[in-house]
Scaffold this active site. Structure first.
Site, mmCIF file in Angstrom:
data_model
loop_
_atom_site.group_PDB
_atom_site.id
_atom_site.type_symbol
_atom_site.label_atom_id
_atom_site.label_comp_id
_atom_site.label_asym_id
_atom_site.label_seq_id
_atom_site.Cartn_x
_atom_site.Cartn_y
_atom_site.Cartn_z
ATOM 1 N N ASP A 104 0.841 -1.195 0.000
ATOM 2 C CA ASP A 104 0.000 0.000 0.000
ATOM 3 C C ASP A 104 0.873 1.240 0.000
ATOM 4 O OD1 ASP A 104 -1.919 1.923 0.251
ATOM 5 O OD2 ASP A 104 -2.831 1.114 2.066
ATOM 6 N N ASP A 115 -1.822 5.822 -6.344
ATOM 7 C CA ASP A 115 -2.191 4.900 -5.273
ATOM 8 C C ASP A 115 -2.273 3.473 -5.794
ATOM 9 O OD1 ASP A 115 -3.062 4.085 -2.708
ATOM 10 O OD2 ASP A 115 -5.138 4.187 -3.351
#
Length: 472
Positions: free
Chosen positions: A151, A352
């Site tokens: 992440d 992201d």
């Protein structure tokens, strides 16, 4: 992949001025079973600044290259229908975007739980959202292999731990710190404990908690532990040992935070890797592997380098300077300054790994979508699917010609996407959709569908992100 897809091919070619499909141009016929080749990255001709070093780091070895897999490979939903998997993925994605925007706007989703507040039931990660890409890491001594979500928008490294008062389902046995010779709890007065955004103390040990925008969380004790990446061992990594956890991450044992903060894995490594890492996300719907690389070896010569932007309100996120969008080689006319990161931390463009579909503020998305729709007016339209409002019925085609889609970055680089990164199959019937969506805020997010198959390098220490020069 559905059988019909062996018949449908996508061809990417630029449109000439005036919006007419170019003729007499060499075409590249590509099967959508495979990643569509032809990603082109045109650097601006500029070189990285003088402090961008190509010096090899002796602490970083080739063993730091790890395999990445898409979450569908290790979850049972991999065997469900294509449309069912899409619906699950979009449901996860909506939750992810809500969480990111709430963290930035300081809404209700940003509320932290007290360290003694350990309520709530375990819920399915399919309902709450989940990370899309997993890496296999050994935790403890001897190392216990665990799947962990990567992440780029989070900092804390954590795994579910025994004794587990509340855990979601994961693919591997839950990590037991009592069986690790290298596990060492962090004291409350440790400097590392002081770096946590939300820390507590119990029985002399540092307590951590991380909550996400949709109410998911992990809570437990902070510890130093050994992580093993293939044949490389990294000792004394500060990780969260989660004894009470609620689902974002079904299937995975925890999360490997790669964000820009000091507590992320990259931040903790510091000088050992020069604050650098690179990744290539595996294409969805395949059983092939992507890669995750740490250290200066992840910084390829010939990449197109884009300056990172810093948002003091959200130091974990990697912001890039996006200046425009292109369809068919022509820039789309957009409202001015819509991509700008403001002094108060609003707006901007985040890259992201955990968000699937790229989002743009509504005025940008509308102009972008309408330009693409006008350039593909000859293709038969289909009804909207989920969050996608621009879809096509390609069931009767063997090949189609579509205009290029490009991102224009500050400094001059232009990233032109392969067709499979912007026109994606959404069912077994031959429906393809334009893989972008509108955002309800002024934040733009470049999602992982648009990043797939492209070599991406992050030099957080010097403030650059690189694209290419190769596909992967």
């Amino acid at each position: 992949m559905a059988p019909f897809l062996t018949l449908v091919m996508l061809v990417v070619l630029p449109l000439l001025g005036g919006g007419h499909v170019a003729t007499g141009v060499d075409l590249q016929y590509l099967n959508v079973r495979h990643a569509i080749a032809g990603t082109t990255i045109r650097p601006s001709g500029e070189t990285p600044p003088q402090n961008f070093s190509k010096t090899a780091d002796t602490d970083v070895k080739p063993a730091w290259r790890l395999k990445l897999v898409h979450r569908d490979v290790i979850t049972a939903r991999n065997f469900s229908g294509h449309r069912h998997r899409l619906d699950d993925r979009i449901a996860r994605d909506v939750k992810r975007v809500e969480g990111l925007t709430q963290r930035l706007t300081g809404g209700a989703g940003g509320v932290r739980y007290g360290v003694s507040d350990f309520g709530s039931e375990v819920v399915s990660g399919m309902e709450e959202g989940s990370g899309e890409y997993f890496v296999r890491i050994g935790v403890g001594s001897p190392p216990r292999p665990q799947y962990m979500v990567i992440d780029s928008g989070s900092d804390i490294v954590w795994v579910q731990c025994q004794p587990c008062a509340q855990c979601y389902q994961q693919a591997d046995p839950v990590f037991d710190p009592a069986k690790s010779a290298s596990f060492a709890g962090v004291s409350c007065n440790s400097a590392v404990c002081g770096r946590l955004e939300n820390a507590g103390c119990r029985a002399g040990r540092c307590r951590y908690e991380v909550s996400y925008g949709d109410g998911s969380y992990t809570k437990g004790t902070l510890a130093f532990e050994t992580l093993t990446f293939d044949r490389t061992t990294v000792r004394n990594v500060a990780i969260g040992c989660g004894h009470k956890n609620r689902g974002l991450f079904v299937g995975a044992a925890g999360l490997l935070g790669l964000g820009g903060g000091s507590m992320s894995f990259v931040g903790q490594l510091g000088g050992q890797t020069g604050g650098t890492f690179g990744y290539c996300l595996v294409s969805r719907g395949t059983e092939s592997y992507g890669s995750l690389v740490f250290g200066r070896g992840a910084m390829p010569v010939g990449a197109a380098w884009v300056p990172l932007q810093r948002n003091q309100r959200a130091p974990s996120f990697y912001y890039v300077g996006l200046t425009g969008l292109g369809i068919g080689g022509l820039r789309v006319v957009l409202p001015e300054n819509m991509f700008q990161l403001t002094e108060l931390g609003g707006g901007g463009v985040v890259m992201d790994t955990g968000t699937a579909v790229t989002r743009f503020p509504w005025p940008i998305y509308q102009a972008f979508r309408d330009t693409f729709a006008a350039a593909t007016a000859s293709l038969p339209r289909a009804s909207s699917v989920s969050i996608f409002d621009t879809c096509y019925d390609l069931s009767g085609f063997e090949t189609v010609r579509v205009p290029t889609v490009s991102f224009y970055f500050s400094g001059g680089p232009i990233l032109t996407l392969p067709a499979r990164n912007f026109l994606i199959p959404v069912d077994e019937l031959g429906t393809f959709c334009f893989a972008f969506a509108a955002s309800s805020t002024d934040l733009s997010i470049i999602g992982n569908i648009q990043q797939e198959g492209i070599q991406i390098s992050v030099d957080a220490a010097n403030g650059f992100v690189g694209f290419g020069p190769n596909t992967c």
